[in-house]
Write a protein that holds these residues in place. Structure first.
Motif, PDB file in Angstrom:
ATOM      1  N   PHE A  81       0.669  -1.083  -0.321  1.00  0.00           N
ATOM      2  CA  PHE A  81       0.082  -0.303  -0.097  1.00  0.00           C
ATOM      3  C   PHE A  81       0.823   1.548  -0.138  1.00  0.00           C
ATOM      4  O   PHE A  81       1.986   1.776   0.925  1.00  0.00           O
ATOM      5  CB  PHE A  81      -0.605  -0.173   1.252  1.00  0.00           C
ATOM      6  CG  PHE A  81      -1.910  -0.829   1.570  1.00  0.00           C
ATOM      7  CD1 PHE A  81      -2.916  -0.535   0.501  1.00  0.00           C
ATOM      8  CD2 PHE A  81      -1.538  -2.502   1.967  1.00  0.00           C
ATOM      9  CE1 PHE A  81      -4.175  -1.945   0.700  1.00  0.00           C
ATOM     10  CE2 PHE A  81      -2.372  -3.317   2.045  1.00  0.00           C
ATOM     11  CZ  PHE A  81      -4.312  -3.375   1.439  1.00  0.00           C
ATOM     12  N   ALA A  82       0.240   2.322  -0.602  1.00  0.00           N
ATOM     13  CA  ALA A  82       0.562   3.699  -0.431  1.00  0.00           C
ATOM     14  C   ALA A  82      -0.256   4.644   0.202  1.00  0.00           C
ATOM     15  O   ALA A  82      -1.360   4.962   0.226  1.00  0.00           O
ATOM     16  CB  ALA A  82       1.511   4.026  -1.901  1.00  0.00           C
ATOM     17  N   HIS A  83       0.573   5.174   1.310  1.00  0.00           N
ATOM     18  CA  HIS A  83      -0.114   6.241   2.144  1.00  0.00           C
ATOM     19  C   HIS A  83       0.125   7.922   1.723  1.00  0.00           C
ATOM     20  O   HIS A  83       1.183   8.225   2.483  1.00  0.00           O
ATOM     21  CB  HIS A  83      -0.097   6.182   3.607  1.00  0.00           C
ATOM     22  CG  HIS A  83      -1.471   6.497   4.504  1.00  0.00           C
ATOM     23  ND1 HIS A  83      -2.110   5.110   5.509  1.00  0.00           N
ATOM     24  CD2 HIS A  83      -1.298   7.274   4.810  1.00  0.00           C
ATOM     25  CE1 HIS A  83      -2.937   6.244   5.518  1.00  0.00           C
ATOM     26  NE2 HIS A  83      -2.941   7.366   5.376  1.00  0.00           N
ATOM     27  N   ASN A  84      -0.845   8.833   1.454  1.00  0.00           N
ATOM     28  CA  ASN A  84      -0.512   9.934   1.114  1.00  0.00           C
ATOM     29  C   ASN A  84      -1.149  10.658   2.442  1.00  0.00           C
ATOM     30  O   ASN A  84      -2.023  10.673   3.209  1.00  0.00           O
ATOM     31  CB  ASN A  84      -1.624  10.427   0.136  1.00  0.00           C
ATOM     32  CG  ASN A  84      -1.511  11.235  -0.837  1.00  0.00           C
ATOM     33  OD1 ASN A  84      -1.188  12.820   0.141  1.00  0.00           O
ATOM     34  ND2 ASN A  84      -1.496  12.088  -2.182  1.00  0.00           N
ATOM     35  N   LEU A  85       0.362  11.062   2.916  1.00  0.00           N
ATOM     36  CA  LEU A  85       0.331  12.412   4.087  1.00  0.00           C
ATOM     37  C   LEU A  85      -0.395  12.831   4.420  1.00  0.00           C
ATOM     38  O   LEU A  85      -0.799  13.907   5.358  1.00  0.00           O
ATOM     39  CB  LEU A  85       1.415  12.522   4.493  1.00  0.00           C
ATOM     40  CG  LEU A  85       2.787  10.677   4.293  1.00  0.00           C
ATOM     41  CD1 LEU A  85       4.143  11.288   5.094  1.00  0.00           C
ATOM     42  CD2 LEU A  85       1.944   9.781   5.770  1.00  0.00           C
ATOM     43  N   THR A  86      -0.116  13.315   3.190  1.00  0.00           N
ATOM     44  CA  THR A  86      -1.451  15.229   3.126  1.00  0.00           C
ATOM     45  C   THR A  86      -2.808  14.749   2.927  1.00  0.00           C
ATOM     46  O   THR A  86      -3.832  15.292   3.828  1.00  0.00           O
ATOM     47  CB  THR A  86      -1.337  15.701   1.338  1.00  0.00           C
ATOM     48  OG1 THR A  86       0.296  15.885   2.010  1.00  0.00           O
ATOM     49  CG2 THR A  86      -1.976  17.348   1.486  1.00  0.00           C
ATOM     50  N   THR A  87      -3.493  14.154   2.210  1.00  0.00           N
ATOM     51  CA  THR A  87      -5.170  14.099   2.168  1.00  0.00           C
ATOM     52  C   THR A  87      -5.416  12.790   2.973  1.00  0.00           C
ATOM     53  O   THR A  87      -6.794  12.398   3.127  1.00  0.00           O
ATOM     54  CB  THR A  87      -5.128  12.834   0.536  1.00  0.00           C
ATOM     55  OG1 THR A  87      -4.464  12.370  -0.347  1.00  0.00           O
ATOM     56  CG2 THR A  87      -4.387  14.318  -0.995  1.00  0.00           C
ATOM     57  N   ARG A  98      -5.209   5.621   1.136  1.00  0.00           N
ATOM     58  CA  ARG A  98      -4.604   4.132   1.245  1.00  0.00           C
ATOM     59  C   ARG A  98      -4.871   3.708  -0.821  1.00  0.00           C
ATOM     60  O   ARG A  98      -6.002   3.291  -0.202  1.00  0.00           O
ATOM     61  CB  ARG A  98      -4.847   3.915   2.427  1.00  0.00           C
ATOM     62  CG  ARG A  98      -3.887   2.835   2.156  1.00  0.00           C
ATOM     63  CD  ARG A  98      -3.453   2.175   3.831  1.00  0.00           C
ATOM     64  NE  ARG A  98      -4.527   1.054   3.450  1.00  0.00           N
ATOM     65  CZ  ARG A  98      -4.519   0.022   4.015  1.00  0.00           C
ATOM     66  NH1 ARG A  98      -3.967  -0.108   4.708  1.00  0.00           N
ATOM     67  NH2 ARG A  98      -5.590  -1.216   3.899  1.00  0.00           N
ATOM     68  N   THR A  99      -3.104   3.757  -0.907  1.00  0.00           N
ATOM     69  CA  THR A  99      -3.649   2.800  -2.100  1.00  0.00           C
ATOM     70  C   THR A  99      -2.835   1.704  -2.607  1.00  0.00           C
ATOM     71  O   THR A  99      -1.440   1.427  -1.884  1.00  0.00           O
ATOM     72  CB  THR A  99      -3.203   3.714  -3.697  1.00  0.00           C
ATOM     73  OG1 THR A  99      -3.962   4.811  -3.110  1.00  0.00           O
ATOM     74  CG2 THR A  99      -2.951   3.221  -4.860  1.00  0.00           C
ATOM     75  N   GLU A 100      -3.716   0.920  -3.107  1.00  0.00           N
ATOM     76  CA  GLU A 100      -3.283  -1.019  -3.355  1.00  0.00           C
ATOM     77  C   GLU A 100      -2.276  -0.411  -4.178  1.00  0.00           C
ATOM     78  O   GLU A 100      -2.834  -0.633  -5.462  1.00  0.00           O
ATOM     79  CB  GLU A 100      -4.052  -1.540  -3.114  1.00  0.00           C
ATOM     80  CG  GLU A 100      -4.066  -2.687  -3.634  1.00  0.00           C
ATOM     81  CD  GLU A 100      -4.744  -3.928  -3.535  1.00  0.00           C
ATOM     82  OE1 GLU A 100      -4.538  -4.869  -4.155  1.00  0.00           O
ATOM     83  OE2 GLU A 100      -5.571  -4.226  -2.417  1.00  0.00           O
ATOM     84  N   LEU A 101      -0.669  -0.896  -3.905  1.00  0.00           N
ATOM     85  CA  LEU A 101      -0.300  -0.540  -5.102  1.00  0.00           C
ATOM     86  C   LEU A 101       0.332  -2.095  -6.112  1.00  0.00           C
ATOM     87  O   LEU A 101       0.180  -1.987  -7.175  1.00  0.00           O
ATOM     88  CB  LEU A 101       0.922  -0.311  -4.563  1.00  0.00           C
ATOM     89  CG  LEU A 101       1.843   1.214  -4.295  1.00  0.00           C
ATOM     90  CD1 LEU A 101       3.007   1.217  -3.530  1.00  0.00           C
ATOM     91  CD2 LEU A 101       1.283   2.614  -5.238  1.00  0.00           C
ATOM     92  N   ALA A 102       0.425  -2.823  -5.098  1.00  0.00           N
ATOM     93  CA  ALA A 102       0.362  -4.761  -5.706  1.00  0.00           C
ATOM     94  C   ALA A 102       0.031  -5.519  -4.845  1.00  0.00           C
ATOM     95  O   ALA A 102       0.382  -5.563  -3.444  1.00  0.00           O
ATOM     96  CB  ALA A 102       1.935  -4.760  -5.870  1.00  0.00           C
ATOM     97  N   SER A 103      -0.783  -6.852  -5.062  1.00  0.00           N
ATOM     98  CA  SER A 103      -1.048  -7.575  -4.150  1.00  0.00           C
ATOM     99  C   SER A 103      -0.192  -9.181  -4.736  1.00  0.00           C
ATOM    100  O   SER A 103      -0.920  -9.552  -5.924  1.00  0.00           O
ATOM    101  CB  SER A 103      -2.801  -8.221  -4.287  1.00  0.00           C
ATOM    102  OG  SER A 103      -3.028  -8.489  -3.129  1.00  0.00           O
TER     103      SER A 103
END
Length: 823
Positions: A177-183, A186-191
């Motif tokens: 996952f990638a977590h946007n620290l501003t908004t 949380r985005t799943e990048l790869a599973s």
């Protein structure tokens, strides 16, 4: 190899002053310095105090509970460390400000999430720090000090990493996952899925199914609807950017060895192998349980039963969802028959002939149990990635980069060893501001630092008969800090090399054993320092030559400080089998040169590849105190760093290849001869003992050199290497299927007929390292040979490393009795 000449070297407690740095550009000492180290900071020992086995083997809290697992605070103003809780196996955290006093203050359980971690990560400009606490992710703004908790759940996040776009990545299981620290998005990048890729609704197969779809409209309609739903989902997944990317299906019965995400989040490098099924035979009975039953506990496999699985290396494109397997065929030597001579020798012994041929070797990541670093390293720019790979036959280690456009491996360095590639000294990484790699290599015979541009030749940064370890690169690429034993093989200090000039600078000169941690601002060194007579404490110094050293902790108990301990002298015992001497600790009674010749004991350290005749505090602290007890009663004690020990270079390490128990026992013979000639020792009053590898050596000494010792104690000993683990044993002896000669040559059980002197065998029964079965099989062989020169003591609740003071006391009472009765 370099020739060595060493006079007797006496080493006592050392000073805590920092001397001037080395000025040589590339230090290449041909011999170690052998001057006596000065004595300072001695404890106020009470010479009237005598040691007792009851005190030595008691719960070690009485020593003072020394600092463990220390790391810096994010702002470099204080240090956190753990300390064992009195009377408990639990550890507490303490905070010690650099400008504070005493040992600092206890960190409450409610504040533990605030202290960061020794593996905290930073973004590229080091303005943000992140770490994992109890499976949750925390982020600290380094400028404002603001702390943010990103997750609070039971999912167990790991592998925190800042991406170049400012997001923080981590994984849950094998989903990234990638977590946007501003908004906060949380985005799943790869599973990553270890299963076969779904293929959509199955078409009717077989006569009955096909007829059913023709005859029954409902069945045909259901099939049509399922196919349309599947197609619509595929289209939505492809065209709608709000959805997560499709999972990567790695195949059924696959095991993920490791994975590494690019800082640009555009690629994921993954290593997989075939899953290994557990062998039901790999169990250990535990007879002392809480419910009164016998528990069959699962344990590791034996080297005889392990078949290592080669790894497939996959480059996953997170932008288009494609997957490419990277071939190992570009690696030099990938298809060499490196064991041809070994196989030919074993074939000849069986009356056969071996014909060598090219063979595709099994290869995988360098992920040995000893090595905690990642074998996959992305450059901070995200434009390059390097891997450290090894042949599963243990003869080669490669560093390779990946051409991301052509999707091929590009070899950068090959380390080949006819014996085995060391599992230590494999640190490597990228420079931060250029496309160059730094790495450690034993290719010169000692572990040294090298620097290699991707398209250029490697440059050696350090040289000499010493070992470099734990390199730390500064963020501006100006220096690499490291630990090394430059001045004497047992004296470990902190050094740094300047990359632009090659200048080598010595930063500490404390005289014992010193490890370090560079502060986050790279201005200070946290030092963990000990001597033969003093357990480790924490110190701090500026990260520059000639800096003042300040002590941070004082945890050694007053009771310990009052003990009348004898500092061992480190002597260089001449070897009858080579130029390099055998460095050894020798404990002398005060009047050893007077009167009749003395009794003596030779201690054999465990682990094989371990250094115990150094200048630091030993992990064998009970044995150290036991040796002092023996000295008080007139014994001379020797503790040898026999061949195979750590700290003395590659040739010393590999001397035991395919013949464990031969070079080491030759060294024991030299040690005994030296004591008789130089320490007023009676040749007919010498005993030996040791645990684990030291127990194995006791076996081999009494079985193969029956006149060398008058008695011996083998503790938790290996009797047959075919029953030990794969990771360690296959390095040194190959495998029983390939090299039975090496196993029969190296295993004590084949030489039991040589026992003529009293032997004590002490065996823990729940030892999941060296199985109790080792002792059982050897004892049965001795019984069948009608040998009455042994006795056995068992310890029903103990693992490999004893836990109960009563067990320690019983064991050493028996060892002491053995020596008193026979020496």
């Amino acid at each position: 190899m370099t020739q060595f000449r060493y006079p007797l070297l006496a080493v006592a407690l050392c000073s805590l002053t920092v001397a001037s740095p080395l000025q040589a550009k590339k230090a290449e000492p041909q011999t170690y310095q052998t001057s006596t180290v000065s004595v300072a900071k001695a404890f106020n020992a009470d010479t009237a105090t005598t040691l007792s086995l009851e005190q030595i083997m008691a719960d070690p809290d009485w020593l003072g509970r020394q600092p463990e697992a220390a790391h810096w605070s994010a702002d470099s103003t204080q240090v956190y460390y753990q300390r064992k809780r009195q009377g408990s196996e639990l550890r507490d955290w303490y905070a010690r400000p650099l400008n504070g006093s005493d040992n600092g203050s206890l960190v409450s359980a409610g504040a533990l999430h605030l202290i960061g971690s020794d593996d905290a990560v930073y973004n590229r400009d080091r303005s943000m720090q992140a770490w994992i606490f109890e499976g949750d992710v925390f982020v600290r703004n380094m400028l404002s000090g603001e702390l943010t908790q990103l997750t609070r759940d039971n999912a167990q996040q790991t592998a925190a990493e800042f991406l170049l776009d400012g997001r923080l990545a981590y994984r849950e299981g094998w989903t990234y996952f990638a977590h946007n620290l501003t908004t906060g998005l949380r985005t799943e990048l790869a599973s990553l899925k270890t299963e076969a890729k779904p293929k959509g609704p199955a078409k009717p197969a077989g006569y009955l199914a096909q007829e059913q779809h023709k005859l029954i409209e409902f069945v045909a309609l259901e099939q049509k609807n399922a196919e349309q739903r599947y197609a619509a989902r595929q289209q939505l997944q492809k065209e709608n950017a709000s959805l997560p990317a499709a999972a990567f299906y790695l195949g059924k019965d696959q095991h993920i060895v490791a994975a590494s995400l690019s800082p640009k989040a555009d690629y994921l490098l993954v290593s997989v192998r075939k899953s290994s099924k557990r062998n039901d035979k790999d169990i250990m009975p535990n007879y002392i349980t809480g419910n009164g039953d016998i528990a069959a506990e699962q344990v590791r496999a034996r080297v005889n039963d392990v078949i290592p699985q080669p790894q497939r290396l996959l480059l996953l494109n997170l932008q288009d969802g494609s997957s490419t397997e990277l071939s190992y065929s570009s690696l030099p030597g990938y298809n060499e028959d490196v064991l041809a001579k070994v196989k030919a020798e074993n074939a000849k012994a069986q009356g056969e002939k071996y014909k060598s041929a090219k063979v595709i070797r099994d290869i995988g990541l360098m992920t040995d149990w000893y090595w905690s670093q990642s074998a996959m390293r992305w450059h901070s720019s995200g434009e390059q990635v390097a891997l450290m790979l090894k042949a599963l036959d243990n003869k080669d280690r490669w560093i390779a980069t990946v051409d991301l456009q052509k999707k091929v491996l590009v070899p950068q360095h090959r380390l080949h060893d006819e014996a085995w590639v060391n599992y230590a000294f494999n640190d490597y990484g990228w420079l931060n501001n250029s496309s160059s790699l730094y790495y450690l290599s034993e290719e010169s015979g000692y572990a040294h630092l090298y620097l290699k541009p991707l398209n250029g030749k490697a440059k050696k940064l350090t040289s000499g008969t010493f070992e470099v370890s734990s390199p730390v690169l500064t963020h501006n690429d100006n220096y690499i800090y490291f630990q090394a034993n430059v001045n004497h093989p047992g004296n470990y200090e902190v050094f740094r090399t300047e990359l632009s000039s090659g200048n080598l600078q010595q930063l500490t000169r404390l005289g014992g054993s010193t490890s370090f941690t560079l502060s986050p601002d790279e201005q200070k060194l946290l030092l963990n320092f000990s001597t033969n007579l003093s357990p480790n404490e924490l110190y701090v110094a500026d990260a520059k030559p000639e800096a003042t050293v300040a002590q941070l902790t004082d945890t050694i108990s007053e009771q310990f400080k009052q003990l009348p301990l004898v500092a061992p002298q480190i002597v260089a015992v001449p070897s009858s089998h080579g130029e390099q001497p055998v460095f050894s600790k020798v404990y002398y009674p005060a009047d050893y040169q007077q009167g009749e010749a003395r009794r003596a004991v030779v201690f054999n350290h465990g682990a094989g590849y371990l250094q115990n005749s150094d200048l630091g505090w030993s992990g064998y602290f009970r044995e150290f105190l036991f040796h002092n007890l023996l000295v008080q009663q007139g014994y001379v004690v020797m503790d040898m760093d026999y061949r195979a020990s750590k700290g003395y270079g590659r040739d010393w390490r590999t001397a035991i290849y395919r013949r464990m128990g031969t070079p080491e026992i030759e060294d024991l013979v030299d040690g005994v001869n030296w004591m008789v000639a130089n320490a007023n020792v009676d040749r007919n009053r010498i005993g030996t003992y040791g645990g684990s590898y030291g127990g194995f050596m006791t076996f081999m000494a009494l079985f193969k050199e029956p006149e060398l010792f008058q008695a011996g104690a083998a503790l938790r000993p290996v009797s047959d290497w075919a029953y030990y683990n794969h990771a360690y044993t296959s390095n040194i002896l190959n495998t029983p299927a390939i090299d039975p000669i090496a196993y029969e040559r190296s295993s004590p059980i084949y030489f039991t007929q040589g026992l003529t002197k009293p032997l004590l065998i002490n065996a823990p029964m729940v030892d999941d390292n060296v199985f109790f079965q080792d002792v059982v099989r050897l004892v049965q062989r001795l019984i069948e040979q009608e040998n009455i020169n042994f006795e056995t003591a068992i310890y029903p609740v103990e693992p490999h490393g004893f836990r109960q003071p009563s067990s320690w006391l019983d064991e050493y009472r028996r060892i002491y009795k053995l020596f008193e009765q026979n020496l």
